[in-house]
Motif scaffolding. Structure first.
Motif, PDB file in Angstrom:
ATOM      1  N   LYS A 178       0.838  -1.200   0.000  1.00  0.00           N
ATOM      2  CA  LYS A 178       0.000   0.000   0.000  1.00  0.00           C
ATOM      3  C   LYS A 178       0.872   1.250   0.000  1.00  0.00           C
ATOM      4  CE  LYS A 178      -0.709  -0.212   4.963  1.00  0.00           C
ATOM      5  NZ  LYS A 178      -1.643  -0.449   6.051  1.00  0.00           N
ATOM      6  N   ASN A 179       0.291   2.333  -0.489  1.00  0.00           N
ATOM      7  CA  ASN A 179       0.972   3.635  -0.528  1.00  0.00           C
ATOM      8  C   ASN A 179       2.262   3.594  -1.336  1.00  0.00           C
ATOM      9  OD1 ASN A 179      -1.038   4.715   1.213  1.00  0.00           O
ATOM     10  ND2 ASN A 179       0.035   3.834   2.954  1.00  0.00           N
TER      11      ASN A 179
ATOM     12  N   LYS B  45      -3.832  -0.802  -1.320  1.00  0.00           N
ATOM     13  CA  LYS B  45      -4.500   0.491  -1.207  1.00  0.00           C
ATOM     14  C   LYS B  45      -3.560   1.623  -1.606  1.00  0.00           C
ATOM     15  CE  LYS B  45      -6.692   1.254   2.603  1.00  0.00           C
ATOM     16  NZ  LYS B  45      -7.162   1.267   4.004  1.00  0.00           N
ATOM     17  N   ASN B  46      -4.161   2.666  -2.170  1.00  0.00           N
ATOM     18  CA  ASN B  46      -3.454   3.915  -2.466  1.00  0.00           C
ATOM     19  C   ASN B  46      -2.259   3.733  -3.399  1.00  0.00           C
ATOM     20  OD1 ASN B  46      -5.266   5.299  -0.748  1.00  0.00           O
ATOM     21  ND2 ASN B  46      -4.057   4.690   1.013  1.00  0.00           N
ATOM     22  N   ASN B  47      -2.555   3.224  -4.577  1.00  0.00           N
ATOM     23  CA  ASN B  47      -1.571   3.089  -5.645  1.00  0.00           C
ATOM     24  C   ASN B  47      -2.152   3.711  -6.909  1.00  0.00           C
ATOM     25  OD1 ASN B  47       0.916   1.417  -4.828  1.00  0.00           O
ATOM     26  ND2 ASN B  47      -0.767   0.300  -3.872  1.00  0.00           N
TER      27      ASN B  47
ATOM     28  N   SER C 249      -8.238  -2.574  -1.805  1.00  0.00           N
ATOM     29  CA  SER C 249      -7.705  -1.892  -2.979  1.00  0.00           C
ATOM     30  C   SER C 249      -8.199  -0.452  -3.123  1.00  0.00           C
ATOM     31  CB  SER C 249      -8.082  -2.674  -4.246  1.00  0.00           C
ATOM     32  OG  SER C 249      -9.484  -2.684  -4.415  1.00  0.00           O
ATOM     33  N   GLY C 250      -8.738   0.109  -2.063  1.00  0.00           N
ATOM     34  CA  GLY C 250      -9.247   1.479  -2.135  1.00  0.00           C
ATOM     35  C   GLY C 250      -8.158   2.481  -2.472  1.00  0.00           C
ATOM     36  N   GLY C 251      -8.545   3.591  -3.047  1.00  0.00           N
ATOM     37  CA  GLY C 251      -7.589   4.656  -3.343  1.00  0.00           C
ATOM     38  C   GLY C 251      -6.759   4.398  -4.575  1.00  0.00           C
ATOM     39  N   ASN C 252      -7.318   3.688  -5.565  1.00  0.00           N
ATOM     40  CA  ASN C 252      -6.578   3.398  -6.792  1.00  0.00           C
ATOM     41  C   ASN C 252      -7.189   4.076  -8.009  1.00  0.00           C
ATOM     42  OD1 ASN C 252      -4.190   1.495  -6.629  1.00  0.00           O
ATOM     43  ND2 ASN C 252      -5.628   0.556  -5.220  1.00  0.00           N
ATOM     44  N   GLY C 253      -7.979   5.090  -7.833  1.00  0.00           N
ATOM     45  CA  GLY C 253      -8.498   5.869  -8.956  1.00  0.00           C
ATOM     46  C   GLY C 253      -9.369   5.098  -9.927  1.00  0.00           C
TER      47      GLY C 253
END
Length: 99
Positions: A41-42, A68-70, A90-94
């Motif tokens: 993540k990140n 998450k956040n990729n 997988s949140g925060g992947n646009g």
């Protein structure tokens, strides 16, 4: 990550590479038979691995994945068809579809 390093860790059960700048990881990581947890993540991942989306893997016991956040826009088929996934974040992947 060097493929030689990954191959030397054949009994690795958990891979955690949070808060780095990885764009993709070598597919050799997913050829580790004992891998159960994968966290990246990140990062800046555009792809989880450098292999085709329908590649074969040896990590049949992979149970926990957190990406998450990729910058992912797609996920490999093998992640859902060839592992023992029970927890996936997988949140925060646009542009990534919700799974």
């Amino acid at each position: 990550l060097e493929e030689v390093f990954i191959q030397s860790t054949k009994n690795l059960r958990s891979f955690v590479a949070n808060n780095n700048s990885f764009y993709e990881l070598p597919h050799a990581l997913f050829m580790l038979e004992h891998l159960e947890t994968f966290e990246a993540k990140n990062n800046q991942l555009e792809r989880i691995s450098d292999a085709e989306l329908d590649a074969d893997v040896a990590c049949k016991n992979l149970r926990i994945v957190n990406v998450k956040n990729n910058a992912l826009s797609e996920l490999p088929i093998w992640l859902f068809e060839q592992t023992s996934l029970v927890a996936f974040e997988s949140g925060g992947n646009g542009n990534l579809p919700l799974y």
